[in-house]
Design an enzyme around this catalytic site. Structure first.
Site, PDB file in Angstrom:
ATOM      1  N   ASP A   1      -6.001   8.851   9.702  1.00 55.06           N
ATOM      2  CA  ASP A   1      -4.619   8.552  10.058  1.00 55.06           C
ATOM      3  C   ASP A   1      -4.283   9.084  11.447  1.00 55.06           C
ATOM      4  OD1 ASP A   1      -4.072   7.303   7.647  1.00 55.06           O
ATOM      5  OD2 ASP A   1      -3.521   9.190   6.675  1.00 55.06           O
TER       6      ASP A   1
ATOM      7  N   GLU B   1       0.867  -1.176   0.000  1.00 57.21           N
ATOM      8  CA  GLU B   1       0.000   0.000   0.000  1.00 57.21           C
ATOM      9  C   GLU B   1       0.903   1.224   0.000  1.00 57.21           C
ATOM     10  OE1 GLU B   1      -4.079  -1.451   2.270  1.00 57.21           O
ATOM     11  OE2 GLU B   1      -2.683  -0.120   3.300  1.00 57.21           O
TER      12      GLU B   1
ATOM     13  N   TYR C   1     -10.909  -4.396   3.243  1.00 55.77           N
ATOM     14  CA  TYR C   1     -10.077  -3.947   4.351  1.00 55.77           C
ATOM     15  C   TYR C   1     -10.970  -3.783   5.568  1.00 55.77           C
ATOM     16  CZ  TYR C   1      -6.384  -1.062   6.597  1.00 55.77           C
ATOM     17  OH  TYR C   1      -5.429  -0.561   7.438  1.00 55.77           O
TER      18      TYR C   1
END
Length: 265
Positions: free
Chosen positions: A60, A49, A174
């Site tokens: 994040d 990734e 995911y």
């Protein structure tokens, strides 16, 4: 069969789970980042990734936020991420998934993004802040099955929505291991297993688990639950702690090999 499908088929034959590794492209600079990625690929990384640095993330944690800041300071942008992808593809067949927010893609141009990503050798994209209901704007111009949109599922996603997301999935799904941001701690493997079982009941593609996974023991535990393990902040923490060291690629290579060994059961 796409490179991502080939990778999972090869791992199934070997009885292994996928090691999916995230690094921010261009952290701390493009040359060092290429050396780091090369070391990861040579030491067992199954899917890469490649993070597109972005100044205003929502998922994040602080470690990856700081990695984006370093890459942006070094002059990284989406165009240079694609150039880095082209360079990686000259020496590696490891599938490459671009990891981005939607803003950089919109600024680059949706049609140009698809054409240039495929030409560079990328295999898919994960867009953190693009809900499935709005994704036709991005995927509508994609010509065929040569580029995957990797979709995220959160622990808070209702089961009927899980089924909807899984129904339109390609490449792999995911599964976020916990509520919170990347790099958070406090994994509950029993709960993660329950999330994965629910998702796999609706999915025709592999399910990989990420967020908060940092040790080989974590990797081994998740490998007993899911089809793959995603690690990001742990790699970025190593980059941050060893920035400027000539040994950094070798250190990351050793870390990758330890994680890969843990996927073999």
């Amino acid at each position: 069969m796409t490179r991502i499908e080939q990778s999972f088929a090869r791992l199934t034959d070997k009885g292994e789970k996928a090691l999916v590794g995230f690094v921010t492209a261009g952290d701390p600079d493009m040359e060092t980042s290429l050396s780091i990625v090369s070391a990861m690929c040579e030491n067992g990384m199954d899917i890469l990734e490649l993070g597109v640095p972005f100044s205003d993330p929502t998922a994040d944690g602080p470690v990856i936020q700081r990695s984006s800041a370093r890459a942006l300071k070094a002059g990284m942008n989406l165009g240079r991420v694609l150039e880095m992808t082209r360079q990686i593809r000259q020496s590696s067949d490891v599938p490459i998934v671009l990891f981005s927010y939607y803003n950089p893609i919109m600024a680059y141009g949706i049609d140009a993004f698809y054409k240039d990503s495929v030409a560079a050798g990328a295999d898919g994209v994960l867009v953190v802040d693009l809900p499935p209901e709005e994704s036709d704007e991005l995927t509508g111009a994609w010509a065929g099955g040569d580029f995957s949109l990797i979709r995220l599922v959160a622990p808070t996603t209702p089961e009927d929505r899980m089924q909807m997301i899984a129904g339109g999935a390609s490449g792999f799904l995911y599964m976020v291991s916990m509520t919170g941001v990347t790099g958070s701690g406090g994994l509950d493997f029993t709960q993660i297993g329950e999330y994965v079982d629910k998702l796999k009941n609706s999915a025709d593609v592999p399910v990989c688990v990420g967020f908060g996974i940092s040790t080989p023991a974590d990797v081994a535990a998740v490998s007993g639950i899911a089809d793959g393990v995603v690690i990001g902040s742990a790699f970025e923490r190593t980059i941050e702690e060893n920035e400027g060291s000539a040994d950094l690629p070798a250190i990351i290579g050793k870390q990758t090999a330890a994680y890969k060994e843990a996927t073999r059961g």
